[in-house]
Design a protein around this motif. Sequence first.
Motif, PDB file in Angstrom:
ATOM      1  N   THR A 138       0.835  -1.223  -0.249  1.00 10.90           N
ATOM      2  CA  THR A 138      -0.096   0.044  -0.024  1.00 10.90           C
ATOM      3  C   THR A 138       0.781   1.160  -0.032  1.00 10.90           C
ATOM      4  O   THR A 138       0.390   2.246  -0.586  1.00 10.90           O
ATOM      5  CB  THR A 138      -0.974  -0.181   1.059  1.00 10.90           C
ATOM      6  N   GLU A 139       2.011   1.083   0.804  1.00  8.83           N
ATOM      7  CA  GLU A 139       2.883   2.311   0.581  1.00  8.83           C
ATOM      8  C   GLU A 139       3.286   2.849  -0.649  1.00  8.83           C
ATOM      9  O   GLU A 139       3.530   3.969  -1.039  1.00  8.83           O
ATOM     10  CB  GLU A 139       3.833   2.253   1.901  1.00  8.83           C
TER      11      GLU A 139
ATOM     12  N   ALA B  61       0.448   4.162  -2.970  1.00 12.20           N
ATOM     13  CA  ALA B  61       0.038   5.416  -2.630  1.00 12.20           C
ATOM     14  C   ALA B  61       1.248   6.523  -3.319  1.00 12.20           C
ATOM     15  O   ALA B  61       0.847   7.434  -3.762  1.00 12.20           O
ATOM     16  CB  ALA B  61       0.461   5.638  -0.912  1.00 12.20           C
TER      17      ALA B  61
ATOM     18  N   TRP C  19      -2.501  -4.315  -2.107  1.00 13.70           N
ATOM     19  CA  TRP C  19      -2.729  -3.865  -0.815  1.00 13.70           C
ATOM     20  C   TRP C  19      -2.057  -4.357   0.184  1.00 13.70           C
ATOM     21  O   TRP C  19      -2.753  -4.557   1.116  1.00 13.70           O
ATOM     22  CB  TRP C  19      -4.232  -3.689  -0.698  1.00 13.70           C
TER      23      TRP C  19
ATOM     24  N   ASP D 159      -4.077  -3.804   3.654  1.00  7.48           N
ATOM     25  CA  ASP D 159      -4.165  -2.279   4.095  1.00  7.48           C
ATOM     26  C   ASP D 159      -4.883  -1.248   2.962  1.00  7.48           C
ATOM     27  O   ASP D 159      -4.068  -0.939   2.169  1.00  7.48           O
ATOM     28  CB  ASP D 159      -3.003  -1.988   4.408  1.00  7.48           C
ATOM     29  N   VAL D 160      -6.043  -1.793   3.144  1.00  7.91           N
ATOM     30  CA  VAL D 160      -6.658  -1.116   1.671  1.00  7.91           C
ATOM     31  C   VAL D 160      -7.069   0.372   2.131  1.00  7.91           C
ATOM     32  O   VAL D 160      -7.555   0.832   2.950  1.00  7.91           O
ATOM     33  CB  VAL D 160      -8.069  -1.976   1.401  1.00  7.91           C
ATOM     34  N   ARG D 161      -6.962   1.298   1.056  1.00  5.71           N
ATOM     35  CA  ARG D 161      -7.178   2.814   1.550  1.00  5.71           C
ATOM     36  C   ARG D 161      -8.125   3.212   0.176  1.00  5.71           C
ATOM     37  O   ARG D 161      -7.938   3.299  -0.871  1.00  5.71           O
ATOM     38  CB  ARG D 161      -5.950   3.696   1.422  1.00  5.71           C
ATOM     39  N   GLU D 162      -9.512   3.272   0.656  1.00  8.20           N
ATOM     40  CA  GLU D 162     -10.543   3.944  -0.277  1.00  8.20           C
ATOM     41  C   GLU D 162     -10.117   5.078  -0.968  1.00  8.20           C
ATOM     42  O   GLU D 162     -10.539   5.561  -2.167  1.00  8.20           O
ATOM     43  CB  GLU D 162     -11.754   4.108   0.391  1.00  8.20           C
ATOM     44  N   ASP D 163      -9.268   6.071  -0.191  1.00  7.07           N
ATOM     45  CA  ASP D 163      -9.141   7.261  -0.795  1.00  7.07           C
ATOM     46  C   ASP D 163      -8.189   7.242  -2.198  1.00  7.07           C
ATOM     47  O   ASP D 163      -8.065   7.778  -3.122  1.00  7.07           O
ATOM     48  CB  ASP D 163      -8.274   8.293   0.124  1.00  7.07           C
ATOM     49  N   LEU D 164      -7.236   6.129  -2.081  1.00  8.58           N
ATOM     50  CA  LEU D 164      -6.313   5.890  -3.056  1.00  8.58           C
ATOM     51  C   LEU D 164      -7.100   5.317  -4.346  1.00  8.58           C
ATOM     52  O   LEU D 164      -6.844   5.747  -5.481  1.00  8.58           O
ATOM     53  CB  LEU D 164      -5.255   5.054  -2.764  1.00  8.58           C
TER      54      LEU D 164
END
Length: 399
Positions: free
Chosen positions: A224-225, A228, A243, A250-255
């Motif tokens: 995830t890093e 991003a 992810w 480590d899922v990020r919806e904003d990404l």
Amino acid sequence: MRALISAGRMVAGPGGRVITDGAVLYDGRVITAAGPRGEVEAQAGPEDPRLDFPDGTLLPGLIDSHVHLALDAGPDPVAVLRAAPDAELYAGMAGRARQLLATGVTTARDLGDRGGLAVRLRDDIAAGRVPGPRLLSAGTPLTVPGGHCWFLGGEVEGADAIREAVRRNAARGVDLIKVMATGGGITKGGPPIWQAQFTPQELSLIVEEARSAGLPVAAHAHGTEGIAAAVAAGVDTIEHCTWMGREGFDVREDLVDAMAARGITVCPAASPDWRGFAERFGRERAEEMFGRLRWMAERGVHLLPGTDAGVPHAVFDGFVSSLEFFEHIGLTPAEIVDLATTGAARALGIDGDTGRLAAGLRADLLVVDGDPLTDLAALRAVRLVVSGGRIATGLPGGS
């Protein structure tokens, strides 16, 4: 060569648009007419060769967006690559390109070679010296010292080395730049798969240098890093996008929303052995990963089909198996055919050249038995492959 190809069904694309009793006339590498057979035949000369497949389907050639021709798909492809001199490695790459072509793949994006061999192979194929699909070559991927795929020769450290590596690849004539934004699975002793290899600033520098050379950027990113950083840098495609974090997903919806808004395409690089991967990885964890791709697509992220051919279990004649992965996550056969033709061409920036059957585009054609818009298995019943106007050897009409 000039020829008329006709079939009982023709998928002209996009959107799975079917023409009953359709035909394509091509002259050299370019389609000159495509549409209902009667209209196209009227433009052909009496001496033009004709191939008719009344029970078949004529569609654009397929696009595999993630292959590694330098790897042999065996149990330890890295060891085989490192032991092979360039001449032996090139011969193996040429043989694997022929395998791709025989399965109906008329365009493939090679995402990592050694010493520019894929660029050389691309040019030999284009010149007709070697049979194979049209190649888009990334050349040598950028990685950190000791990083993922360091053995391909793309290790860089610091801004000056990054600039020099991108410019060197551009000077060799690559079609895109590949960067290993995170660790990867086949590099023994390298960074873990979830770990970022470049800072956001370094990835932005890679994109900046690539843009100045007019080249898109593909970022290998499991963690995830790294995902991003790749999104922030503005890469064109993210490969894998699993992810991974230190402790799990480590899922990020904003990404995800940023990818959709910025038009960053995700190539999951689903191996032809994706079912076996699920067993080895753990079915529950694998289904969580698979479902996340469906969720990303529902949020507007465009997906791109690719096999990761060359790594263990990812063979070069298994593209249809990889396409069946998309059926597993909920796409229809018609949507998947679109994904592997018009959609892939659009994502790779070559839709003005291929991905559809229309006058003025490359003569990249595939004929199969049955109807792939209702059953993807029909894509395995290959009757004819034409790549850039050249009929593949060993198929009807081949030489």
